[in-house]
Design an enzyme around this catalytic site. Structure first.
Site, short mmCIF file in Angstrom:
data_model
loop_
_atom_site.label_atom_id
_atom_site.label_comp_id
_atom_site.label_asym_id
_atom_site.label_seq_id
_atom_site.Cartn_x
_atom_site.Cartn_y
_atom_site.Cartn_z
N HIS A 43 3.11 6.02 -4.58
CA HIS A 43 3.27 4.84 -3.74
C HIS A 43 2.46 4.99 -2.46
O HIS A 43 2.06 6.09 -2.09
CB HIS A 43 4.75 4.63 -3.39
CG HIS A 43 5.28 5.73 -2.52
ND1 HIS A 43 5.79 6.90 -3.05
CD2 HIS A 43 5.36 5.85 -1.18
CE1 HIS A 43 6.15 7.69 -2.06
NE2 HIS A 43 5.91 7.08 -0.90
N HIS A 128 -3.01 5.53 2.27
CA HIS A 128 -3.33 6.54 1.25
C HIS A 128 -2.16 6.68 0.29
O HIS A 128 -1.05 6.26 0.59
CB HIS A 128 -3.62 7.90 1.89
CG HIS A 128 -2.40 8.53 2.48
ND1 HIS A 128 -1.87 8.15 3.69
CD2 HIS A 128 -1.58 9.50 2.00
CE1 HIS A 128 -0.79 8.86 3.94
NE2 HIS A 128 -0.58 9.69 2.93
#
Length: 185
Positions: A43, A128
């Site tokens: 995630h 990220h």
């Protein structure tokens, strides 16, 4: 008063996970001590809250809902590979998000609301997806070479249609994530 460990995240589309798994397999060939994120848990974190009181969950959910109501679904590109803090001192290995201005705008508006609720402001936000954490410097040069090899890798595109408020339960086998509330864009 009970507390839960919570964070706000954008889950990675399932069809992109095999491509990221190929990259993880290349890192595994380095024989470095790296703790990899389970593919099911991949995630992009918009905000890590840490331990929060469950009594304030409604206020938090309302703030999230109000901010996310300003956003429509949008596309992002998953591209590149790198390390935090940098390729010479590797603590975290990540894959990146290209064209992330909408996510940054979303984060900044959410963070402003969270500060209003009394939560700490994020010091630095970086879009990220963490794929692994280095546990020792063993074979660091091989890991660095692998990062450089995948620095421009094109993983794919996905449509962001929802954001999830998640509960994180830490276990010896790794964290278990549970959706507390899903916010549709």
């Amino acid at each position: 008063m009970s507390q839960i460990r919570a964070f706000l995240a954008i889950d990675l589309d399932d069809d992109l996970k095999p491509k990221i798994n190929k990259i993880i397999r290349e890192f595994k060939k380095t024989d470095a001590r790296i703790k990899y994120v389970d593919l099911v848990n991949l995630h992009l974190t918009l905000k890590f809250f840490g331990e929060i009181d469950t009594e304030g969950l409604n206020l938090l959910e309302d703030a999230i809902s109000n901010v996310l109501g300003e956003f429509d679904s949008f596309n992002i590109k998953i591209k590149g590979c790198g390390a935090f803090p940098n390729n010479n001192r590797i603590n975290v290995i990540w894959v990146g998000i290209d064209e992330d201005s909408i996510i940054r705008d979303m984060h900044d508006k959410l963070d402003k609301e969270f500060v209003r609720l009394g939560l700490d402001k994020d010091r630095k936000f970086s879009t990220h997806l963490t794929i692994g954490r280095m546990k020792s410097a063993k074979n660091k040069n091989k890991v660095k070479s692998t990062i450089e090899e995948f620095s421009d890798v094109e993983i794919g595109e996905m449509e962001v249609t929802k954001v999830s408020l998640k509960k994180s339960t830490l276990t010896p086998a790794g964290p278990i994530y549970e959706d507390l509330k899903i916010f549709e864009l």
